[in-house]
Design a protein around this motif. Structure first.
Motif, PDB file in Angstrom:
ATOM      1  N   UNK A  31      49.202  61.181  -7.848  1.00 48.33           N
ATOM      2  CA  UNK A  31      49.017  59.740  -7.984  1.00 48.33           C
ATOM      3  C   UNK A  31      48.043  59.445  -9.113  1.00 48.33           C
ATOM      4  N   UNK A  32      48.325  58.344  -9.823  1.00 52.43           N
ATOM      5  CA  UNK A  32      47.369  57.828 -10.787  1.00 52.43           C
ATOM      6  C   UNK A  32      46.354  56.989 -10.025  1.00 52.43           C
ATOM      7  N   UNK A  33      45.096  57.287 -10.223  1.00 53.02           N
ATOM      8  CA  UNK A  33      44.022  56.621  -9.492  1.00 53.02           C
ATOM      9  C   UNK A  33      43.229  55.763 -10.463  1.00 53.02           C
ATOM     10  N   UNK A  34      43.214  54.444 -10.228  1.00 54.66           N
ATOM     11  CA  UNK A  34      42.554  53.524 -11.149  1.00 54.66           C
ATOM     12  C   UNK A  34      41.873  52.404 -10.378  1.00 54.66           C
ATOM     13  N   UNK A  35      40.800  51.831 -10.945  1.00 57.16           N
ATOM     14  CA  UNK A  35      40.212  50.643 -10.322  1.00 57.16           C
ATOM     15  C   UNK A  35      41.160  49.455 -10.447  1.00 57.16           C
ATOM     16  N   UNK A 209      30.881  48.950  -2.027  1.00 53.70           N
ATOM     17  CA  UNK A 209      31.076  47.537  -1.703  1.00 53.70           C
ATOM     18  C   UNK A 209      31.838  46.853  -2.826  1.00 53.70           C
ATOM     19  N   UNK A 210      32.618  45.842  -2.463  1.00 55.14           N
ATOM     20  CA  UNK A 210      33.322  44.978  -3.416  1.00 55.14           C
ATOM     21  C   UNK A 210      34.107  45.787  -4.450  1.00 55.14           C
ATOM     22  N   UNK A 211      34.973  46.692  -4.005  1.00 54.37           N
ATOM     23  CA  UNK A 211      35.739  47.504  -4.942  1.00 54.37           C
ATOM     24  C   UNK A 211      37.191  47.616  -4.490  1.00 54.37           C
ATOM     25  N   UNK A 212      38.048  47.947  -5.445  1.00 57.09           N
ATOM     26  CA  UNK A 212      39.461  48.186  -5.162  1.00 57.09           C
ATOM     27  C   UNK A 212      39.885  49.430  -5.931  1.00 57.09           C
ATOM     28  N   UNK A 213      40.531  50.374  -5.236  1.00 57.88           N
ATOM     29  CA  UNK A 213      41.053  51.581  -5.873  1.00 57.88           C
ATOM     30  C   UNK A 213      42.555  51.628  -5.642  1.00 57.88           C
ATOM     31  N   UNK A 214      43.304  51.789  -6.736  1.00 63.23           N
ATOM     32  CA  UNK A 214      44.766  51.799  -6.684  1.00 63.23           C
ATOM     33  C   UNK A 214      45.286  53.219  -6.872  1.00 63.23           C
ATOM     34  N   UNK A 215      46.283  53.585  -6.068  1.00 61.91           N
ATOM     35  CA  UNK A 215      46.976  54.861  -6.202  1.00 61.91           C
ATOM     36  C   UNK A 215      48.451  54.558  -6.482  1.00 61.91           C
ATOM     37  N   UNK A 216      48.924  54.957  -7.665  1.00 63.93           N
ATOM     38  CA  UNK A 216      50.317  54.740  -8.061  1.00 63.93           C
ATOM     39  C   UNK A 216      50.985  56.100  -8.204  1.00 63.93           C
ATOM     40  N   UNK A 217      52.157  56.300  -7.592  1.00 60.35           N
ATOM     41  CA  UNK A 217      52.833  57.606  -7.695  1.00 60.35           C
ATOM     42  C   UNK A 217      53.056  58.005  -9.142  1.00 60.35           C
ATOM     43  N   UNK A 218      52.885  59.299  -9.430  1.00 58.93           N
ATOM     44  CA  UNK A 218      53.022  59.759 -10.814  1.00 58.93           C
ATOM     45  C   UNK A 218      54.468  60.041 -11.198  1.00 58.93           C
TER      46      UNK A 218
END
Length: 619
Positions: A31-35, A209-218
């Motif tokens: 997965x691509x991991x991005x804020x 706190x106050x964060x979002x982490x996105x996982x998108x399939x590679x």
């Protein structure tokens, strides 16, 4: 990060896109991991009443969701902060699982440790599915769920998991995750051999706190930068992977030289320095850097690729000198501190620091005194701005270069200064990250004074433009927190605090004029005074929290014998000693270097005294 399948990798190699760091794309991660933008969806839904160390029955997603390329239609939720697509797994008690793990296959760990919702008594767990078929979202919310044993308000956890139909994206949106000194885990787990873990959160002590982490399939669909305004726009990309790079907005600024004194770097002709620490993290195009390299020919490189930049101005963009700032580059010769001077320093408070490089009267080759160059580079931590101040740059009829270089595809040189013959006097050139908007500064300078057994006054530096501050107060012994909105940069607490208890506070600023709020400051800890039982004597423990060593100080007690015992969270004794207090100002140095991080109890006992004080060990 770019989704480099075989087709994309071949294309990238042909165009030179990956000349700077091809190794970054050779990864076992799936997965691509991005804020992502911090946006909490509604938390109302079907309530899930789970007890301590419990796992739900099957919960229908409402659609088919692919996780590590396998389709699932149901999930199972553990009260300890993880979601699995497999049935029959354990509860995940009582510490963060180390990933990858064969015990918890096909699971999402969104802050897994020892949590306790206490069967709908402490905090709330809900779920629902929303949206039209084909683009539905399954939403799971933990709101104010405490760490064990509770009650609500004890190191509260508020985290939301969002599963997106069609793209199979996973988002973990954290409002607050208050670590309790134990080890917690956040990331995705396929099986015993593969996982995608959030850095620093693999069975480690952390808070967020106050964060979002996105996982998108590679895998397919092809991911890349889908914004035409970005430098690395990929028209073939089907979904956004967070890799867009926007570069900088260039402008001419007012010439304003900072101090020219600093740590001297003695470089010879055509030389490059050793790595120099910036003192903070600086984002340059698509990467973060904490150090760089000064080149004697008038450049500063974040990655030490290429040579010394001799012997004429380089043409930008340039694939040989990636991640390099061309301050005023040609064939210069400082002659190992004999002709002119090169120095550097970092100044300012954390969060608002500036890294500065000076070239002072450095001549063109072969020197000395031949067309002496004086110029300054400034890197701003808070804004990401890059400034080049050209105090005196005389041409020797060669060609010179001034500007920013990313890689062989993209660069942003100063106008008319890209491998051309130019001179400059008292000029300022500014590159500000594209689309930069002013934000509220993070409060610094936190401290507490006026501390008694029940009182304290909390302070922090005022932030320009701030109209309000949000302050959180944490009792490290009970884990309870309090929140306060304030219009000034101090807060007085009277008759509220517990004696000889360690508190922490942190602050964020709110700037209504620019519709911005900062992230929280670092925690500042202080310990209230306390009486030694019913006597007039007082006790103090410092520092608290500690990395292991601390001082126990007793005042107002004389000719007394005490038994000292220190207990861990399970009641086991980790340290014991008999103390003879022979004067009214007594102190004892205690070293707990061999104990793990956590909460401990310091007990003092004799026939007249039986008191307990908390101490926090953080390593």
């Amino acid at each position: 990060m770019k989704n480099f399948n075989v087709t994309n990798l071949t294309k990238a190699l042909l165009t030179g896109i990956v000349t700077f760091s091809l190794a970054n794309y050779v990864s076992a991660q799936s997965y691509y991991q991005n804020p992502c933008d911090y946006e909490v969806m509604a938390t109302e839904g079907t309530e899930l009443c789970l007890g301590d160390d419990a796992v739900s029955a099957a919960i229908p997603l409402g659609f088919t969701f692919n996780f590590y390329e396998l389709p699932f239609t149901d999930c199972y939720v553990s009260s300890n902060g993880y979601l699995s697509f497999e049935s029959g797994l354990g509860s995940g008690c009582c510490t963060g699982v180390i990933l990858p793990s064969g015990t918890y296959p096909h699971s999402i760990f969104f802050g897994q440790e020892d949590l306790d919702p206490n069967t709908c008594t402490d905090g709330t767990i809900t779920y629902y599915t929303t949206g039209a078929p084909g683009s539905q979202i399954f939403v799971l919310s933990f709101v104010d769920v405490p760490h064990y044993p509770g009650p609500e308000g004890t190191f509260p956890v508020s985290v939301q998991v969002q599963l997106y139909e069609g793209t199979d994206e996973i988002r973990i949106v954290t409002t607050e995750y208050n670590g309790d000194g134990g080890l917690s885990t956040m990331g995705l787990n396929e099986d015993a051999t593969n996982a995608d873990v959030v850095p620093g959160r693999n069975s480690q002590d952390w808070s967020a706190s106050d964060e979002c982490i996105s996982f998108v399939p590679s895998g397919l669909p092809d991911a890349g930068c889908t914004d035409p305004a970005a430098l690395n726009y990929d028209p073939t990309a089907e979904i956004e992977d967070g890799s867009c790079v926007y570069g900088y907005d260039y402008s001419v600024c007012d010439y304003s030289l900072m101090s020219t004194e600093g740590t001297v770097v003695c470089l010879g002709d055509d030389a490059t320095s050793a790595a120099i620490p910036l003192g903070f993290t600086f984002h340059y195009y698509d990467q973060d850097f904490t150090e760089g390299f000064i080149k004697s020919n008038g450049a500063f490189a974040f990655s030490n690729y290429g040579g010394s930049l001799c012997c004429t101005g380089q043409l930008l963009p340039n694939a040989t000198y990636t991640y390099t700032i061309f301050i005023g580059q040609e064939d210069l010769d400082p002659n190992s501190c004999v002709d002119g001077e090169i120095n550097y320093y970092t100044t300012g408070d954390p969060g608002n620091q500036v890294f500065v490089v000076n070239f002072l009267n450095v001549p063109h080759y072969p020197g000395p005194g031949v067309y002496d160059v004086s110029m300054q580079l400034q890197l701003y931590e808070a804004t990401g701005e890059i400034r080049i101040e050209l105090t005196n740059w005389p041409s020797d009829a060669g060609t010179q270069t001034c500007g920013l270089n990313w890689n062989g595809m993209f660069a942003q040189p100063a106008p008319d200064k890209n491998q051309t013959d130019w001179s400059a006097t008292e000029e300022c050139h500014s590159w500000l990250p594209a689309g930069f908007e002013p934000v509220c500064g993070v409060p610094t300078g936190l401290f507490a004074d006026g501390i008694t057994d029940n009182d304290a006054v909390l302070h922090w530096d005022a932030i320009d433009g701030a109209t309000q501050y949000r302050m959180w107060l944490l009792n490290t012994f009970t884990g309870t927190t309090g929140k306060k909105s304030l219009n000034t940069n101090s807060y007085t607490i009277t008759d509220i605090l517990e004696p000889l208890t360690t508190y922490g506070f942190r602050v964020k600023s709110i700037c209504y004029d620019i519709a911005s709020k900062s992230t929280f400051s670092e925690w500042y800890y202080f310990t209230t005074l306390g009486r030694l039982g019913t006597q007039d004597a007082t006790a103090a423990l410092y520092p608290n929290p500690t990395t292991g060593a601390f001082t126990l100080q007793l005042n107002g007690l004389e000719n007394a014998d005490l038994q000292l015992a220190i207990y861990d969270a399970l009641g086991g004794i980790v340290y014991t000693e008999y103390l003879h207090v022979d004067n009214t100002d007594f102190s004892k140095y205690i070293d707990l270097e061999n104990v793990p991080s956590g909460m401990y109890q310091v007990k003092l006992m004799n026939s007249d005294v039986h008191v307990t004080y908390p101490i926090v060990v953080q390593k």
